[in-house]
Design an enzyme around this catalytic site. Structure first.
Site, PDB file in Angstrom:
ATOM      1  N   ASP A   1      48.388   8.917  47.535  1.00 30.91           N
ATOM      2  CA  ASP A   1      49.263   8.587  46.407  1.00 30.91           C
ATOM      3  C   ASP A   1      49.154   9.716  45.386  1.00 30.91           C
ATOM      4  O   ASP A   1      48.120   9.893  44.746  1.00 30.91           O
ATOM      5  CB  ASP A   1      48.801   7.249  45.795  1.00 30.91           C
ATOM      6  CG  ASP A   1      49.680   6.818  44.628  1.00 30.91           C
ATOM      7  OD1 ASP A   1      50.654   7.526  44.317  1.00 30.91           O
ATOM      8  OD2 ASP A   1      49.388   5.763  44.024  1.00 30.91           O
TER       9      ASP A   1
ATOM     10  N   LYS B   1      56.314  10.921  36.165  1.00 35.09           N
ATOM     11  CA  LYS B   1      55.488  11.443  35.074  1.00 35.09           C
ATOM     12  C   LYS B   1      55.663  12.949  34.906  1.00 35.09           C
ATOM     13  O   LYS B   1      55.825  13.446  33.799  1.00 35.09           O
ATOM     14  CB  LYS B   1      54.003  11.148  35.320  1.00 35.09           C
ATOM     15  CG  LYS B   1      53.709   9.791  35.916  1.00 35.09           C
ATOM     16  CD  LYS B   1      53.829   8.716  34.871  1.00 35.09           C
ATOM     17  CE  LYS B   1      53.378   7.366  35.244  1.00 35.09           C
ATOM     18  NZ  LYS B   1      53.558   6.519  36.232  1.00 35.09           N
TER      19      LYS B   1
ATOM     20  N   TRP C   1      45.057   1.243  40.502  1.00 37.26           N
ATOM     21  CA  TRP C   1      46.270   0.821  39.789  1.00 37.26           C
ATOM     22  C   TRP C   1      46.581  -0.606  40.250  1.00 37.26           C
ATOM     23  O   TRP C   1      46.667  -0.842  41.467  1.00 37.26           O
ATOM     24  CB  TRP C   1      47.402   1.780  40.142  1.00 37.26           C
ATOM     25  CG  TRP C   1      48.703   1.514  39.484  1.00 37.26           C
ATOM     26  CD1 TRP C   1      48.924   1.247  38.168  1.00 37.26           C
ATOM     27  CD2 TRP C   1      49.989   1.512  40.126  1.00 37.26           C
ATOM     28  NE1 TRP C   1      50.271   1.082  37.946  1.00 37.26           N
ATOM     29  CE2 TRP C   1      50.945   1.228  39.131  1.00 37.26           C
ATOM     30  CE3 TRP C   1      50.418   1.714  41.431  1.00 37.26           C
ATOM     31  CZ2 TRP C   1      52.304   1.152  39.403  1.00 37.26           C
ATOM     32  CZ3 TRP C   1      51.769   1.646  41.707  1.00 37.26           C
ATOM     33  CH2 TRP C   1      52.699   1.363  40.707  1.00 37.26           C
TER      34      TRP C   1
HETATM   35  C1  LMR Z   1      50.775   2.895  34.605  1.00 43.07           C
HETATM   36  O1  LMR Z   1      49.819   2.708  35.358  1.00 43.07           O
HETATM   37  O2  LMR Z   1      50.735   2.599  33.403  1.00 43.07           O
HETATM   38  C2  LMR Z   1      52.022   3.506  35.147  1.00 43.07           C
HETATM   39  O3  LMR Z   1      51.851   3.856  36.479  1.00 43.07           O
HETATM   40  C3  LMR Z   1      53.216   2.688  34.916  1.00 43.07           C
HETATM   41  C4  LMR Z   1      53.285   1.477  35.776  1.00 43.07           C
HETATM   42  O4  LMR Z   1      54.337   1.266  36.386  1.00 43.07           O
HETATM   43  O5  LMR Z   1      52.312   0.710  35.838  1.00 43.07           O
END
Ligand code: LMR
Length: 393
Positions: A209, A244, A129
């Site tokens: 996480d 989520k 991420w």
């Molecule tokens: C995502 O990866 O789209 C979600 O976790 C929202 C975000 O805050 O990035």
């Protein structure tokens, strides 16, 4: 002086919300930021949360401050769901937690606590991420990376083993508990069993996480890795998100849990979490966490929430199977998507193909090729597949 502040690019993921909204084409498809959508394309408030909010409206008598730890009823109520009904570390009083503003707040707190504890290096599989690396950078942490997955669409265990072997005792390693973001490629139970042995053998601190529990294989299944690791290590940090799995995105509902070797070591560790929170946001927003607590304190609402979660998971599984069945579409093979978990998968589009999907077809997703599976429906999947064929064929 403030003119020293240089223009920063907008966050690439969050910018997609605006790009999609500005597109006038009725056929446009939003596969960008990770929110669940129904088969009609909506992101409704869970009915269990609506009911909890009604209860809160009628019964909440004060909005006075709760302290930097937030709603501890919420933090406690989640524990059996995250760690299991019969968790040995929980039974030994070795896990305590505090509320945080969403998964991001929980991660920031977890990384900052690890840094305060003297941890110099953090290891993370990539791709990850994008905000993980941004938070590490903002905190001035040294980040080391290794490949999360292979081109064949499975977890790259040799790369993980090599990273753990190269790490110094006292380093930290960040792992996604389930529904890997952005690849959807999770470790298998057997791989988690191995990871749970490798981490303590090398003396690393795991930071887990868990932001999508219940949206992968099932509530218990999605916690398997986290629980295995916690049963094997003396200390850990767990960043949790309810954004989520309770659909509370903008209410920012998260928690950070700390596991210590001895229960007596927890107060000192937690006091650092409290001090860091006080200096950052002082106290977390209450409403969403209070609604989660009300759901979890009521057997009927808990059942209703779990049923709603089951429906979400089943819908995403159905879309994954549809995509997987399509096999090779144009120049890309979608088969592996059926085996992956959660909201996301990556399709190996080139940057030009990502742009062509936006320009020619009004289909928006991250530049990495990450698509939000929940943005697809039985109504728009053919449009999507035709567009994929057009830009990659
Ligand atoms: C995502 O990866 O789209 C979600 O976790 C929202 C975000 O805050 O990035």
């Amino acid at each position: 002086m403030l003119t020293n502040l240089q223009q920063q690019p907008a966050d690439a993921l969050l910018a997609l919300i605006k790009l999609h909204n500005a597109d006038p084409r009725p056929s446009k498809i939003d596969l960008g930021v990770g929110v669940y959508r129904t088969g009609q394309g909506d992101t409704p408030v869970f009915s269990a949360i609506k009911a909890a909010e009604k209860i809160l409206l009628e019964t909440q008598e004060s909005k006075a401050y709760l302290g930097p730890e937030g709603d501890m009823g919420f933090v406690e109520a989640l524990k059996p769901y995250i760690f299991g009904q019969h968790s040995a570390p929980v039974a030994a009083g070795r896990i305590d937690g505090m509320q945080a503003p969403g998964g991001t707040g929980a991660l920031r707190l977890a990384f900052a606590m690890a840094k305060r504890a003297g941890i110099q290096r953090f290891w993370m599989g990539t791709p990850s991420w994008p905000n993980h690396a941004q938070i590490f950078a903002d905190l001035g942490c040294e980040l080391k990376t290794f490949a999360h997955n292979t081109a064949e669409g499975v977890a790259d265990m040799p790369a993980l083993r090599a990273a753990i072997a190269a790490a110094e005792p006292g380093d930290a390693i960040l792992l996604h508990g389930c529904c890997h973001n952005p690849t959807g490629i999770d470790y298998t139970p057997a791989e988690w069993d191995e990871i749970a042995q490798l981490i303590p053998a090398r003396g690393l601190l795991p930071i887990l996480d868990l932001a999508y529990q219940g949206l992968g294989q099932g509530w218990e299944e999605d916690a398997y890795g986290v629980r295995q690791v916690l049963n094997a290590v003396p200390e850990a940090l767990i960043a949790y998100s309810c954004d989520k799995n309770f659909g509370l995105y903008r209410d920012r509902v998260g928690a950070v849990y700390v596991m210590m070797a001895e229960a007596t070591q927890l107060p000192a560790a937690m006091s650092n979490g409290h001090a860091l929170a006080r200096a950052s946001w002082s106290q977390p927003p209450d409403h969403g966490a209070a609604a989660v607590r009300v759901v979890l304190e009521d057997v009927g609402l808990t059942r209703r929430w779990l049923d709603e979660l089951d429906c979400m998971r089943a819908r995403m599984r159905q879309i994954r199977e549809e995509l997987g069945r399509s096999g090779k579409v144009g120049g890309v093979d979608l088969t592996a998507i059926a085996e992956q978990n959660g909201l996301f998968s990556i399709i190996p589009f080139t940057p030009e193909q990502v742009q062509a999907m936006r320009d020619r077809h009004g289909i928006y997703f991250a530049g990495s090729g990450r698509i939000n599976i929940a943005g697809l429906t039985l109504g728009n999947i053919d449009t999507f597949l035709a567009a994929v064929k057009d830009v990659t064929g």
